[in-house]
Design a protein around this motif. Structure first.
Motif, PDB file in Angstrom:
ATOM      1  N   HIS A 156      -4.440   1.834 -15.065  1.00  0.00           N
ATOM      2  CA  HIS A 156      -4.384   3.292 -15.217  1.00  0.00           C
ATOM      3  C   HIS A 156      -4.535   3.935 -13.837  1.00  0.00           C
ATOM      4  O   HIS A 156      -5.519   3.697 -13.142  1.00  0.00           O
ATOM      5  CB  HIS A 156      -5.485   3.779 -16.158  1.00  0.00           C
ATOM      6  N   LYS A 157      -3.577   4.753 -13.460  1.00  0.00           N
ATOM      7  CA  LYS A 157      -3.564   5.306 -12.101  1.00  0.00           C
ATOM      8  C   LYS A 157      -4.771   6.195 -11.804  1.00  0.00           C
ATOM      9  O   LYS A 157      -5.218   6.275 -10.658  1.00  0.00           O
ATOM     10  CB  LYS A 157      -2.272   6.063 -11.834  1.00  0.00           C
ATOM     11  N   GLU A 201      -7.891  -6.502   0.917  1.00  0.00           N
ATOM     12  CA  GLU A 201      -6.742  -7.126   0.276  1.00  0.00           C
ATOM     13  C   GLU A 201      -6.347  -6.333  -0.975  1.00  0.00           C
ATOM     14  O   GLU A 201      -5.160  -6.123  -1.248  1.00  0.00           O
ATOM     15  CB  GLU A 201      -7.081  -8.567  -0.092  1.00  0.00           C
ATOM     16  N   GLY A 202      -7.350  -5.885  -1.727  1.00  0.00           N
ATOM     17  CA  GLY A 202      -7.087  -5.078  -2.908  1.00  0.00           C
ATOM     18  C   GLY A 202      -6.505  -3.726  -2.554  1.00  0.00           C
ATOM     19  O   GLY A 202      -5.608  -3.218  -3.241  1.00  0.00           O
ATOM     20  N   ILE A 203      -7.004  -3.132  -1.475  1.00  0.00           N
ATOM     21  CA  ILE A 203      -6.497  -1.826  -1.031  1.00  0.00           C
ATOM     22  C   ILE A 203      -5.025  -1.909  -0.680  1.00  0.00           C
ATOM     23  O   ILE A 203      -4.221  -1.049  -1.051  1.00  0.00           O
ATOM     24  CB  ILE A 203      -7.295  -1.320   0.188  1.00  0.00           C
ATOM     25  N   THR A 204      -4.632  -2.939   0.044  1.00  0.00           N
ATOM     26  CA  THR A 204      -3.254  -3.042   0.531  1.00  0.00           C
ATOM     27  C   THR A 204      -2.246  -3.116  -0.607  1.00  0.00           C
ATOM     28  O   THR A 204      -1.092  -2.719  -0.432  1.00  0.00           O
ATOM     29  CB  THR A 204      -3.076  -4.271   1.440  1.00  0.00           C
ATOM     30  N   LYS A 205      -2.676  -3.604  -1.758  1.00  0.00           N
ATOM     31  CA  LYS A 205      -1.763  -3.686  -2.893  1.00  0.00           C
ATOM     32  C   LYS A 205      -1.363  -2.302  -3.402  1.00  0.00           C
ATOM     33  O   LYS A 205      -0.395  -2.171  -4.156  1.00  0.00           O
ATOM     34  CB  LYS A 205      -2.409  -4.491  -4.022  1.00  0.00           C
ATOM     35  N   LYS A 251       3.877   4.559  -5.648  1.00  0.00           N
ATOM     36  CA  LYS A 251       4.714   5.757  -5.651  1.00  0.00           C
ATOM     37  C   LYS A 251       3.928   6.986  -6.086  1.00  0.00           C
ATOM     38  O   LYS A 251       4.426   8.116  -5.958  1.00  0.00           O
ATOM     39  CB  LYS A 251       5.912   5.540  -6.570  1.00  0.00           C
ATOM     40  N   ASP A 252       2.733   6.759  -6.605  1.00  0.00           N
ATOM     41  CA  ASP A 252       1.882   7.888  -6.989  1.00  0.00           C
ATOM     42  C   ASP A 252       1.211   8.431  -5.738  1.00  0.00           C
ATOM     43  O   ASP A 252       0.491   7.701  -5.051  1.00  0.00           O
ATOM     44  CB  ASP A 252       0.824   7.438  -7.995  1.00  0.00           C
ATOM     45  N   PRO A 253       1.437   9.704  -5.392  1.00  0.00           N
ATOM     46  CA  PRO A 253       0.888  10.254  -4.140  1.00  0.00           C
ATOM     47  C   PRO A 253      -0.634  10.213  -4.068  1.00  0.00           C
ATOM     48  O   PRO A 253      -1.199   9.996  -2.998  1.00  0.00           O
ATOM     49  CB  PRO A 253       1.416  11.699  -4.118  1.00  0.00           C
ATOM     50  N   GLY A 254      -1.309  10.400  -5.199  1.00  0.00           N
ATOM     51  CA  GLY A 254      -2.768  10.366  -5.206  1.00  0.00           C
ATOM     52  C   GLY A 254      -3.309   8.989  -4.913  1.00  0.00           C
ATOM     53  O   GLY A 254      -4.241   8.825  -4.112  1.00  0.00           O
ATOM     54  N   ALA A 307      -5.280   7.833  -1.458  1.00  0.00           N
ATOM     55  CA  ALA A 307      -6.609   7.229  -1.590  1.00  0.00           C
ATOM     56  C   ALA A 307      -6.639   5.850  -0.952  1.00  0.00           C
ATOM     57  O   ALA A 307      -7.633   5.463  -0.328  1.00  0.00           O
ATOM     58  CB  ALA A 307      -6.998   7.141  -3.067  1.00  0.00           C
ATOM     59  N   ALA A 308      -5.545   5.091  -1.089  1.00  0.00           N
ATOM     60  CA  ALA A 308      -5.477   3.754  -0.495  1.00  0.00           C
ATOM     61  C   ALA A 308      -5.465   3.828   1.027  1.00  0.00           C
ATOM     62  O   ALA A 308      -6.137   3.037   1.703  1.00  0.00           O
ATOM     63  CB  ALA A 308      -4.228   3.021  -1.003  1.00  0.00           C
TER      64      ALA A 308
END
Length: 233
Positions: free
Chosen positions: A74-75, A105-109, A114-117, A121-122
């Motif tokens: 869920h985004k 590593e999780g952040i880079t995924k 395509k979701d701007p939010g 955040a990433a």
């Protein structure tokens, strides 16, 4: 006649409360409802502020759950987890070292989201992570299986981190490559040693180009030879 003295283990109210808080976090973070999972993310942030020692002492187990929310289906949960992570990095600092590479590593995924939010955040979480990674010089002192594990994880990060902060890659990824090429990983009985080191070398070569060669010129001859052999130069 032998006498036995009964001993009663007394658990402090604070310890009980701490265990209950952890169980509540775990329950919320793995809940089916996305709003409940978001509540769990928020609770983790609150405890990082009010009970940092509790979180630090259980960092690996807690982040086994939290990492799932960074890549939640869920985004809204994913975005909130990434936003909270950026705050947590500043709150816990060195306590995050055991899980930092997994977090990045999780952040880079999410950087291709395509979701701007989620994307914003990433990016923010990655920038916060990079600042923390600069302090992780102890990685260059690893050897054996631990060095291989770090090498595999760092390889995933090189491309993304270099684009934003090339000096950080040179500061923390290059020392790991040199450690591998100095044969620190070779005592490990694994057929994957060469493959793991080659992937890192190729990733660095891809982003650094001829600059990697110049950096290698200051290293011992056998390190340069090992690098040339891996890259086919």
């Amino acid at each position: 006649m032998l006498s036995f003295r009964a001993s009663t283990q007394v658990t402090s109210p604070a310890a009980v409360e701490g265990r209950e808080s952890l169980q509540k976090i775990y329950h919320l973070l793995e809940a089916k409802g996305f709003q409940t999972r978001m509540e769990g993310v928020g609770l983790l942030l609150d405890l990082c502020k009010t009970s940092p020692q509790l979180i630090s002492s259980n960092i690996v187990q807690i982040f086994d759950y939290f990492l799932l929310r960074i890549n939640d289906s869920h985004k809204k949960v994913k975005q909130k987890a990434l936003e909270v992570l950026a705050e947590i990095i500043g709150l816990l600092e060195d306590a995050l070292n055991p899980v930092m590479v997994r977090l990045v590593e999780g952040i880079t995924k999410n950087l291709n989201s395509k979701d701007p939010g989620v994307h914003a955040a990433a990016v923010n979480a990655l920038n916060k992570s990079i600042a923390h990674l600069e302090l992780s010089h102890q990685w260059s002192q690893l050897s054996g299986e631990a060095l291989l594990d770090v090498t595999e994880r760092i390889t995933v990060l090189v491309e993304w981190v270099y684009a934003r902060s090339p000096e950080v890659v040179q500061r923390y990824a290059l020392p790991v490559l040199w450690s591998c090429l100095e044969n620190k990983a070779l005592p490990v009985r694994s057929a994957n040693v060469c493959a793991v080191v080659t992937k890192l070398a190729c990733a660095l070569c891809e982003v650094m180009g001829t600059q990697l060669i110049r950096c290698a010129e200051s290293k011992p001859p056998h390190v340069q030879e090992n690098l040339s052999s891996l890259l086919g130069w």
